[in-house]
Motif scaffolding. Structure first.
Motif, PDB file in Angstrom:
ATOM      1  N   LEU A 130      -4.073  22.095  21.382  1.00 16.06           N
ATOM      2  CA  LEU A 130      -3.858  22.493  19.996  1.00 16.06           C
ATOM      3  C   LEU A 130      -5.160  22.348  19.224  1.00 16.06           C
ATOM      4  O   LEU A 130      -5.902  21.381  19.426  1.00 16.06           O
ATOM      5  CB  LEU A 130      -2.783  21.623  19.342  1.00 16.06           C
ATOM      6  N   ARG A 155      -9.277  33.913  19.475  1.00 21.29           N
ATOM      7  CA  ARG A 155      -8.362  34.981  19.893  1.00 21.29           C
ATOM      8  C   ARG A 155      -9.080  36.099  20.659  1.00 21.29           C
ATOM      9  O   ARG A 155      -8.463  36.826  21.428  1.00 21.29           O
ATOM     10  CB  ARG A 155      -7.613  35.557  18.685  1.00 21.29           C
ATOM     11  N   PRO A 161      -2.968  27.253  20.990  1.00 22.74           N
ATOM     12  CA  PRO A 161      -2.240  27.144  19.726  1.00 22.74           C
ATOM     13  C   PRO A 161      -3.178  26.704  18.601  1.00 22.74           C
ATOM     14  O   PRO A 161      -4.028  25.838  18.792  1.00 22.74           O
ATOM     15  CB  PRO A 161      -1.174  26.081  20.006  1.00 22.74           C
ATOM     16  N   ILE A 173      -3.341  25.800  14.355  1.00 25.38           N
ATOM     17  CA  ILE A 173      -2.736  25.564  13.043  1.00 25.38           C
ATOM     18  C   ILE A 173      -3.864  25.518  12.016  1.00 25.38           C
ATOM     19  O   ILE A 173      -4.815  24.761  12.162  1.00 25.38           O
ATOM     20  CB  ILE A 173      -1.933  24.246  13.011  1.00 25.38           C
ATOM     21  N   LYS A 221      -2.383  35.189   9.553  1.00 27.28           N
ATOM     22  CA  LYS A 221      -1.311  35.702  10.426  1.00 27.28           C
ATOM     23  C   LYS A 221      -1.811  36.896  11.239  1.00 27.28           C
ATOM     24  O   LYS A 221      -1.554  36.998  12.440  1.00 27.28           O
ATOM     25  CB  LYS A 221      -0.086  36.115   9.603  1.00 27.28           C
ATOM     26  N   GLY A 230      -3.827  35.909  14.145  1.00 29.52           N
ATOM     27  CA  GLY A 230      -3.120  35.251  15.237  1.00 29.52           C
ATOM     28  C   GLY A 230      -2.892  33.770  15.080  1.00 29.52           C
ATOM     29  O   GLY A 230      -2.666  33.065  16.061  1.00 29.52           O
ATOM     30  N   VAL A 231      -2.897  33.276  13.824  1.00 33.47           N
ATOM     31  CA  VAL A 231      -2.626  31.855  13.607  1.00 33.47           C
ATOM     32  C   VAL A 231      -1.182  31.556  14.017  1.00 33.47           C
ATOM     33  O   VAL A 231      -0.301  32.397  13.879  1.00 33.47           O
ATOM     34  CB  VAL A 231      -2.892  31.458  12.128  1.00 33.47           C
ATOM     35  N   ASN A 232      -0.952  30.360  14.563  1.00 34.14           N
ATOM     36  CA  ASN A 232       0.404  29.987  14.963  1.00 34.14           C
ATOM     37  C   ASN A 232       1.196  29.374  13.819  1.00 34.14           C
ATOM     38  O   ASN A 232       2.415  29.493  13.769  1.00 34.14           O
ATOM     39  CB  ASN A 232       0.369  29.000  16.132  1.00 34.14           C
ATOM     40  N   ASN A 233       0.493  28.684  12.922  1.00 34.02           N
ATOM     41  CA  ASN A 233       1.159  28.116  11.759  1.00 34.02           C
ATOM     42  C   ASN A 233       0.119  27.773  10.721  1.00 34.02           C
ATOM     43  O   ASN A 233      -1.080  27.772  11.000  1.00 34.02           O
ATOM     44  CB  ASN A 233       2.004  26.899  12.128  1.00 34.02           C
ATOM     45  N   LYS A 239       5.346  21.318  11.760  1.00 32.66           N
ATOM     46  CA  LYS A 239       4.520  22.484  12.095  1.00 32.66           C
ATOM     47  C   LYS A 239       4.170  22.473  13.582  1.00 32.66           C
ATOM     48  O   LYS A 239       4.233  23.514  14.252  1.00 32.66           O
ATOM     49  CB  LYS A 239       3.237  22.505  11.260  1.00 32.66           C
ATOM     50  N   SER A 252       7.180  23.478  15.648  1.00 34.13           N
ATOM     51  CA  SER A 252       7.466  24.915  15.636  1.00 34.13           C
ATOM     52  C   SER A 252       6.481  25.683  16.526  1.00 34.13           C
ATOM     53  O   SER A 252       6.831  26.699  17.105  1.00 34.13           O
ATOM     54  CB  SER A 252       7.445  25.462  14.207  1.00 34.13           C
ATOM     55  N   VAL A 253       5.244  25.176  16.638  1.00 37.10           N
ATOM     56  CA  VAL A 253       4.221  25.849  17.444  1.00 37.10           C
ATOM     57  C   VAL A 253       4.330  25.482  18.922  1.00 37.10           C
ATOM     58  O   VAL A 253       4.239  26.333  19.801  1.00 37.10           O
ATOM     59  CB  VAL A 253       2.807  25.489  16.923  1.00 37.10           C
TER      60      VAL A 253
END
Length: 122
Positions: free
Chosen positions: A48, A68, A77, A79, A94, A97-100, A114, A117-118
């Protein structure tokens, strides 16, 4: 799981590290800017990335785009942490390609939600 915290303010990196420790994440490394973060990501495997958006010389959004666009890193992942919650910033993250997304200030419970969820952990 190893987490990379990226922020140009040492105090904020320490705060995020402490919040991660509170929720049981102890394998945490830090980078003071996006360029250093990208080097670390290419040298190590992270589960992460938690990155501030407003940094120099590479913003969090630029870091996200670099990740990305890298075939070896693109699935990492990510955040984004920011003090700004403008719709434009959220949409740009978004689209990249952000995950949260987390808006400062935040607490351990918000970070945990957060991350859950990821990553689907906790």
């Amino acid at each position: 799981m190893k987490v990379l915290v990226v922020d140009d303010y040492a105090t904020m990196r320490r705060i995020v590290r402490n919040l991660l420790t509170q929720i049981g994440m102890t394998d945490v490394e830090e980078a003071s800017d996006g360029i250093t973060a990208l080097q670390r990501l290419r040298e190590n495997k992270y589960g992460l990335v938690i990155s501030d958006d407003n940094m120099e010389p590479m913003t969090g959004l630029q870091l996200l785009k670099e990740i990305r666009n890298d075939s070896k890193l693109k699935g990492t992942p990510f955040i984004m942490v920011t003090a700004e919650s403008s719709t434009e910033k959220v949409i740009a993250a978004k689209q990249a390609g952000v995950n949260n997304y987390i808006v400062k200030p935040f607490n351990a419970e918000t970070l945990k939600q957060k991350m859950e969820s990821v990553l689907g952990i906790f």
